[in-house]
Write an enzyme that holds these catalytic residues in place. Structure first.
Site, short mmCIF file in Angstrom:
data_model
loop_
_atom_site.label_atom_id
_atom_site.label_comp_id
_atom_site.label_asym_id
_atom_site.label_seq_id
_atom_site.Cartn_x
_atom_site.Cartn_y
_atom_site.Cartn_z
N ARG A 23 0.83 -1.20 0.00
CA ARG A 23 0.00 0.00 0.00
C ARG A 23 0.87 1.26 0.00
O ARG A 23 0.95 1.98 -0.97
CB ARG A 23 -0.95 -0.02 1.21
CG ARG A 23 -2.10 1.00 1.10
CD ARG A 23 -1.72 2.41 1.47
NE ARG A 23 -1.23 2.54 2.84
CZ ARG A 23 -0.74 3.66 3.35
NH1 ARG A 23 -0.65 4.76 2.60
NH2 ARG A 23 -0.29 3.71 4.59
N ASP A 24 1.58 1.48 1.09
CA ASP A 24 2.36 2.70 1.23
C ASP A 24 3.54 2.74 0.26
O ASP A 24 3.92 3.80 -0.22
CB ASP A 24 2.87 2.81 2.67
CG ASP A 24 3.20 4.23 3.09
OD1 ASP A 24 3.18 5.11 2.22
OD2 ASP A 24 3.48 4.45 4.27
N HIS A 215 4.80 3.75 12.94
CA HIS A 215 5.02 3.73 11.48
C HIS A 215 6.03 4.82 11.15
O HIS A 215 5.69 6.00 11.10
CB HIS A 215 3.67 3.99 10.79
CG HIS A 215 3.73 4.10 9.30
ND1 HIS A 215 3.15 3.17 8.47
CD2 HIS A 215 4.27 5.05 8.49
CE1 HIS A 215 3.32 3.55 7.21
NE2 HIS A 215 4.01 4.68 7.19
N HIS A 217 9.22 6.59 8.87
CA HIS A 217 9.92 6.76 7.60
C HIS A 217 11.38 7.03 7.93
O HIS A 217 11.72 7.45 9.03
CB HIS A 217 9.30 7.89 6.79
CG HIS A 217 7.96 7.54 6.22
ND1 HIS A 217 7.66 7.64 4.88
CD2 HIS A 217 6.83 7.07 6.81
CE1 HIS A 217 6.41 7.25 4.67
NE2 HIS A 217 5.89 6.90 5.84
N CYS A 248 4.49 9.56 1.30
CA CYS A 248 3.17 10.15 1.10
C CYS A 248 3.19 11.12 -0.09
O CYS A 248 4.01 12.04 -0.13
CB CYS A 248 2.73 10.90 2.36
SG CYS A 248 1.16 11.77 2.18
N ASN A 257 9.57 4.41 3.71
CA ASN A 257 9.38 3.85 5.05
C ASN A 257 10.65 3.17 5.52
O ASN A 257 11.55 2.88 4.73
CB ASN A 257 8.26 2.80 5.03
CG ASN A 257 6.93 3.36 4.65
OD1 ASN A 257 6.79 4.07 3.65
ND2 ASN A 257 5.91 3.05 5.41
#
Length: 320
Positions: A23-24, A215, A217, A248, A257
């Site tokens: 996803r990310d 979460h 980065h 993002c 990430n």
């Protein structure tokens, strides 16, 4: 305001790694990754032993074209026994789509920064939280867990410092709505060990019993140091992305990430149980690298495990 620290995670404890690369990681790629290739990467990640994964997002295809195939991806993956399949949802429509695909949990997102929330979803923070009332009601009716995401939890590229009390206020609101946990997002890599400690302690004071996930980065190179700070605060759930993919698309300065295989290496070498086979994880990362078509930023993919042996006969000897 200061709060008492929680006991650190003991040696040998199980640490949950939630893989968010599908996803990310994928969402920021400009070239569309074919659905069957996405499925191949996801299945390789499961084969490495990962059992928590954010597989996709049910956002508008106009906003994030890369994830327009969410239903097809979820229909095509191999779901190991005991796997927790999650998806990011922006609103009630996304929640309805996710529920129809049989996900185990949904992950909502609101920013702790008013400016970033308006950039990310074009809504004020309180309006976003109000919108999630219907989402949480629907998910609870269907027996699907809700994880409340808080973006820019450790700092905002537009506003700077984000007070930990603001993060805790949003976490408490999520708890009141029925969320089982919150995930604190380091959207542009502004987290430091000190801000991690402050945010975790503030949430535990404001919303006791609420699960916390982190979460990070790796924008400024301290993502894994922040993991160690989280472990010292007793946090056992961390997001990571295969190969260090991610970022993002609605935040200035965002980069990838923390890397899943790097995190697995750190945790395994620190005496924790992850359930993930590092060699198999490196294989999955190399598959992702080949499919995406460029070198990924992870480190362990390049060097391998610490005790990997090499043939001296194949290594140059110094002259003289």
């Amino acid at each position: 305001m200061t709060h008492a620290a929680s006991p650190p995670v003991p040696d040998g404890a199980h640490i949950t790694i939630c893989e968010v690369g599908p996803r990310d990681g994928f969402q920021i790629e400009s070239t569309f990754i074919p659905t069957d290739k996405k499925i191949a990467i996801i299945n390789a990640l499961f084969a490495a032993g990962l059992r928590a994964m954010q597989v996709t997002s049910f956002v508008s295809p106009r906003a994030v074209p890369q994830l327009a195939d969410a239903e097809a991806v979820l229909a095509g993956i191999d779901r190991p026994k005991g796997a927790l399949i999650t998806a990011l949802i922006p609103n009630l429509k996304g929640a309805e789509r996710a529920a129809a695909c049989g996900v185990d949990a949904v992950h909502t997102v609101v920013s702790a920064s008013e400016t970033h929330n308006r950039k990310n979803v074009n809504r004020p923070i309180d309006a976003s939280l109000k919108d999630f009332e219907a989402v949480c009601d629907l998910m609870l009716q269907k027996g699907i867990m809700v994880e409340g995401g808080i973006a820019t939890a450790f700092g905002c590229p537009f506003e700077g410092v984000v007070p930990p009390e603001q993060v805790a206020r949003i976490a408490k609101r999520y708890q009141d709505l029925g969320a089982t946990a919150v995930g604190l997002g380091d959207t542009t890599g502004m987290a430091t060990p000190a801000t991690v400690r402050a945010a975790v302690q503030a949430i535990r004071a404001e919303a006791p019993g609420l699960g916390i996930g982190l979460h990070f980065h790796n924008t400024r190179g301290v993502g894994l140091a922040c993991v160690m700070a989280g472990l010292a605060e007793g946090v056992t759930h961390y997001d990571a992305s295969v190969g260090g993919l991610g970022g993002c698309p609605f935040a200035a300065g965002a980069t990838g990430n923390i890397c899943t295989e790097d995190l697995v290496y750190l945790l395994n070498e620190s005496g924790y149980d992850t359930g993930v086979d590092l060699d198999a994880m490196i294989t999955a990362a190399k598959l992702a690298q080949d499919i995406i078509g460029r070198e990924l930023p992870g480190q362990v993919i390049k060097s391998g495990p610490r005790l990997r042996r090499y043939d001296p006969g194949l290594t140059a000897t110094a002259a003289g």
